[in-house]
Design an enzyme around this catalytic site. Sequence first.
Site, PDB file in Angstrom:
ATOM      1  N   TYR A 138       6.250  -4.430  -5.238  1.00 47.84           N
ATOM      2  CA  TYR A 138       5.135  -5.179  -5.894  1.00 47.84           C
ATOM      3  C   TYR A 138       5.220  -5.578  -7.296  1.00 47.84           C
ATOM      4  O   TYR A 138       4.650  -6.304  -7.924  1.00 47.84           O
ATOM      5  CB  TYR A 138       3.794  -4.567  -5.765  1.00 47.84           C
ATOM      6  CG  TYR A 138       3.719  -4.562  -4.086  1.00 47.84           C
ATOM      7  CD1 TYR A 138       4.505  -5.005  -3.262  1.00 47.84           C
ATOM      8  CD2 TYR A 138       2.531  -3.777  -3.565  1.00 47.84           C
ATOM      9  CE1 TYR A 138       4.228  -4.795  -1.779  1.00 47.84           C
ATOM     10  CE2 TYR A 138       2.447  -3.368  -2.375  1.00 47.84           C
ATOM     11  CZ  TYR A 138       3.245  -3.814  -1.421  1.00 47.84           C
ATOM     12  OH  TYR A 138       3.078  -3.630   0.115  1.00 47.84           O
ATOM     13  N   LYS A 184       5.613   3.194  -2.039  1.00 46.39           N
ATOM     14  CA  LYS A 184       6.949   2.793  -1.072  1.00 46.39           C
ATOM     15  C   LYS A 184       8.122   2.766  -1.638  1.00 46.39           C
ATOM     16  O   LYS A 184       8.279   2.216  -2.715  1.00 46.39           O
ATOM     17  CB  LYS A 184       6.442   1.389  -0.183  1.00 46.39           C
ATOM     18  CG  LYS A 184       5.025   1.536   0.289  1.00 46.39           C
ATOM     19  CD  LYS A 184       4.646   0.311   0.969  1.00 46.39           C
ATOM     20  CE  LYS A 184       3.295   0.262   1.152  1.00 46.39           C
ATOM     21  NZ  LYS A 184       2.569  -0.678   0.287  1.00 46.39           N
ATOM     22  N   ASP A 190      -3.073   1.549  -2.758  1.00 50.15           N
ATOM     23  CA  ASP A 190      -1.886   1.119  -2.145  1.00 50.15           C
ATOM     24  C   ASP A 190      -1.035   0.389  -2.819  1.00 50.15           C
ATOM     25  O   ASP A 190      -1.247  -0.613  -3.516  1.00 50.15           O
ATOM     26  CB  ASP A 190      -2.038   0.529  -0.748  1.00 50.15           C
ATOM     27  CG  ASP A 190      -0.793   0.276  -0.056  1.00 50.15           C
ATOM     28  OD1 ASP A 190      -0.521   1.205   0.713  1.00 50.15           O
ATOM     29  OD2 ASP A 190      -0.232  -0.699  -0.070  1.00 50.15           O
ATOM     30  N   HIS A 227       9.517   1.458   3.028  1.00 47.08           N
ATOM     31  CA  HIS A 227       8.693   0.047   2.944  1.00 47.08           C
ATOM     32  C   HIS A 227       9.230  -0.411   4.165  1.00 47.08           C
ATOM     33  O   HIS A 227       8.498  -1.075   5.029  1.00 47.08           O
ATOM     34  CB  HIS A 227       9.082  -0.685   1.922  1.00 47.08           C
ATOM     35  CG  HIS A 227       8.068  -1.532   1.476  1.00 47.08           C
ATOM     36  ND1 HIS A 227       7.765  -1.982   0.150  1.00 47.08           N
ATOM     37  CD2 HIS A 227       7.091  -2.425   2.186  1.00 47.08           C
ATOM     38  CE1 HIS A 227       6.751  -2.619   0.086  1.00 47.08           C
ATOM     39  NE2 HIS A 227       6.452  -3.311   1.454  1.00 47.08           N
TER      40      HIS A 227
END
Length: 322
Positions: free
Chosen positions: A60, A88, A55, A121
């Site tokens: 990120y 996402k 994931d 997200h």
Amino acid sequence: MAQATFMAEDQKIESFRLPSGHTIPAIGLGTWRSGSQADNSVKIAILEGGYRHIDTAWEYGVQESVGHGVKAAIHAGVERRDLFITSKLWCTELSPERVRPALLNTLQQLQLEYLDLYLIHWLFRLADGASRPPKPGDVQEMDMEGVCREMEGLIKDKLVRDIGVCNFTLKKMNKLLGLAETMPSICQMEMHPGWRNDKMLEACKQNGIHVTAYSPLGSQEGGRDLIHDETVDRIAKKLNKTPGQVLVKWAIQRGTSVIPKSNNPDRIKENIKVFGWELPQEDFQALCNIPDQKRVLHGEQLFVNKNAGPLRSVADVWDHED
Ligand code: NDP
Ligand code: 1BO
């Protein structure tokens, strides 16, 4: 109940079947705040831990590193089709004309030709360069129908196999289901014994949407330390398992897939050893009864501007449903 199993390394990894007919491995590696170690963590997870599900997210900032880890695993002989890779769509890209370029950028960073799952997200659109907390004008109106059509187009063009959302409420779910031509396969939400969120789990089940539980160990800095919770610790000692394994198993026994993050090779391998045994009903129930139910990831810093709105409180973010 997990519906399918397949062999990875020396143990069986359970999977859940999605409404699309595809399967998602019950456990995946989370990569939020993995930094430059994501490469090594992903490689260890796949090649030494037997993980087949990773994931990540554009937000990120680790997609290139994750991509290197995945590539190394593929070079070592793991088939791409046996992996389940999620990313996402970030809030700044929540306008129809930005969806496809954002996905193509994610694929390029990951060095992949397709994603198994692409999630929205959060269902709030942010302006480019939005500050945290947002200044007036940073949280913007969004064309949800247009974004849905674009996400659905990615499936038609075989750039993603399944689509879904994160951080749902009943209100947001009902709105989205009214617009969707292709049902979201998955909703990813914060869920652990300190925030069970039974209401959303039930609503997703009713609508045939699979749930992935994020922050299953209570998350990272500023989170809730469930690893040292006395109930979790007692059950772990009784079953001769670790607290991490108890928390991951609780999520899977609830019918959710689960994505614990770790950059520690031993913990990465420990967290996936959750098959071939069960939490006895009384222990499962004791975990369900942990008091002080509270979200860790409430979104205040990202979305709330107390004076200018449009979201003036955490309650506004969650549609006053908590
Ligand atoms: P987790 O609940 O997975 O907890 C991670 C923390 O636990 C890290 O500090 C990790 O440290 C530590 N840890 C991992 N395994 C063990 C263990 N066996 N024993 C003790 N400590 C352990 O937190 P996250 O919030 O990262 O959630 C997991 C993933 O979910 C994210 O990484 C991300 O992929 C996803 N997510 C999605 C969100 C969304 O909005 N869709 C929001 C938040 C998360 P160490 O690395 O040192 O092992
Ligand atoms: C801001 C990102 C939260 C973790 O998905």
